[in-house]
Design an enzyme around this catalytic site. Sequence first.
Site, short mmCIF file in Angstrom:
data_model
loop_
_atom_site.label_atom_id
_atom_site.label_comp_id
_atom_site.label_asym_id
_atom_site.label_seq_id
_atom_site.Cartn_x
_atom_site.Cartn_y
_atom_site.Cartn_z
N TYR A 146 -45.34 62.05 79.73
CA TYR A 146 -44.06 61.96 79.06
C TYR A 146 -42.92 62.42 79.97
O TYR A 146 -42.09 61.66 80.40
CB TYR A 146 -44.05 62.82 77.80
CG TYR A 146 -44.55 62.15 76.54
CD1 TYR A 146 -45.49 61.13 76.57
CD2 TYR A 146 -44.10 62.57 75.29
CE1 TYR A 146 -45.95 60.53 75.42
CE2 TYR A 146 -44.55 61.97 74.12
CZ TYR A 146 -45.47 60.95 74.19
OH TYR A 146 -45.92 60.38 73.03
N SER A 194 -50.09 68.31 82.11
CA SER A 194 -51.27 69.16 82.04
C SER A 194 -52.54 68.32 82.17
O SER A 194 -52.63 67.23 81.62
CB SER A 194 -51.31 69.92 80.71
OG SER A 194 -50.15 70.70 80.54
N GLU A 211 -48.95 66.73 68.56
CA GLU A 211 -49.02 67.78 69.57
C GLU A 211 -48.61 69.13 68.98
O GLU A 211 -49.28 70.14 69.18
CB GLU A 211 -48.11 67.43 70.75
CG GLU A 211 -48.08 68.51 71.83
CD GLU A 211 -47.15 68.15 72.97
OE1 GLU A 211 -47.42 68.60 74.09
OE2 GLU A 211 -46.15 67.45 72.75
N ASN A 238 -38.50 76.08 72.49
CA ASN A 238 -38.16 76.69 71.21
C ASN A 238 -36.86 76.13 70.65
O ASN A 238 -36.71 75.96 69.43
CB ASN A 238 -38.03 78.21 71.38
CG ASN A 238 -39.37 78.89 71.57
OD1 ASN A 238 -40.42 78.25 71.47
ND2 ASN A 238 -39.35 80.18 71.83
#
Length: 395
Positions: free
Chosen positions: A117, A150, A233, A359
Amino acid sequence: MESVEHYRDRAKSWLAEHAPSTNIRDDIPASRAFQAALYDAGFAGITWPSKWGGQGLSAEHQRAYNAEAGAYQLPDEPFGIGWGMAGPVLMDLGTDEQCRQYIRPLLRGEEIWCQLYSEPEAGSDVAGLQSRAVRDVDGWVVNGQKVWTSRAHFADRGILIARTDADLPKHRGLTMFVVDMHAPGVEVRPLRDMTGASHFNEVYLTDVRLPADAVVGTVNDGWSAAINMLKHERVSIGTRPRPRVNPLSAKSVAELAARSGRAQDPVVRGELSRLYIAERAFEKLQARLSEEGARGKDVGARGSVAKLAGTLLSRAAADLASRLAVGTALGWDPADERARSLAEALNTVPSAGIAGGTNEIQRNIISERVLGLPKEPRADTNVPFRELKTGPQRA
């Protein structure tokens, strides 16, 4: 259907006999072998539909297994993106053939997945990505760069979002694809983080050819597909069971307070109490969202609530633990495994506020999609992406 009690007893016995005695998450062949055995024993894909290779069981069966598995250091890490993101989006949007081809190998650990992404200029604003997928006679040709990917260094397949029409606004000209990470033109470059490990990667895609059936969902509707996957996710991250052996659990931090001689400090006791309460409340939220998801209810943007709550809980635990550990949070005897684990956990916590959406992004999602607050005005909603990057073309 097997009773929950019998299933839990069977999981307890099987794990006692087969669970690894050490942490093997960095040993990919050993992790794959264990995952295959776990699947064959009936303990992987517990709530996933049986027609695609899952067990077709209930959320209660999943919780029963989690209760027993929490006592062990199981090698879940390599498979997390497949279980929590790629698999669910394929079952939501993929074709029957894609589900038949990918789901069972994903659950058995035969194929490890990653998520392609983020880009150097498209992090929180994923819709601003510039990787291109162009049609050719046999399918598609992809060029571009991804970052912070990742598991890409050992992944077999990836879920890719690429731009397929630059004449559409940035949220519309995108398409989701399945990519073979071993295909010609795919180059993975690991990035070392502050823990000393390389969990993230840069991925370069140069004339990578994809077949026509690599599309997941609909061409040019990739933003909807991306939102679907991001929802999974955040639910996956937010509902991930916390292992019992966890240096930042309330229990572990309380033991650290005792070892540091501060267990009777009223300020520390107050912080420990708040940490314990927050941990229990978070577990209840996890259980609720997991059960709703297993029943087929769309958790939606509330996954961001769980993701944000888990991040804030980890940060609070890390803050208290670092103050209690003092110098041993920075340096420790190499033979002191407990101190090493704590230091690694403290160095890992900051990434929780970034991975899967910062966040700040989670708070925006919660405000707009859970609380129904108005969105901030945007000037690029109806502007063709090509003009955003090059400016209006003049005669």
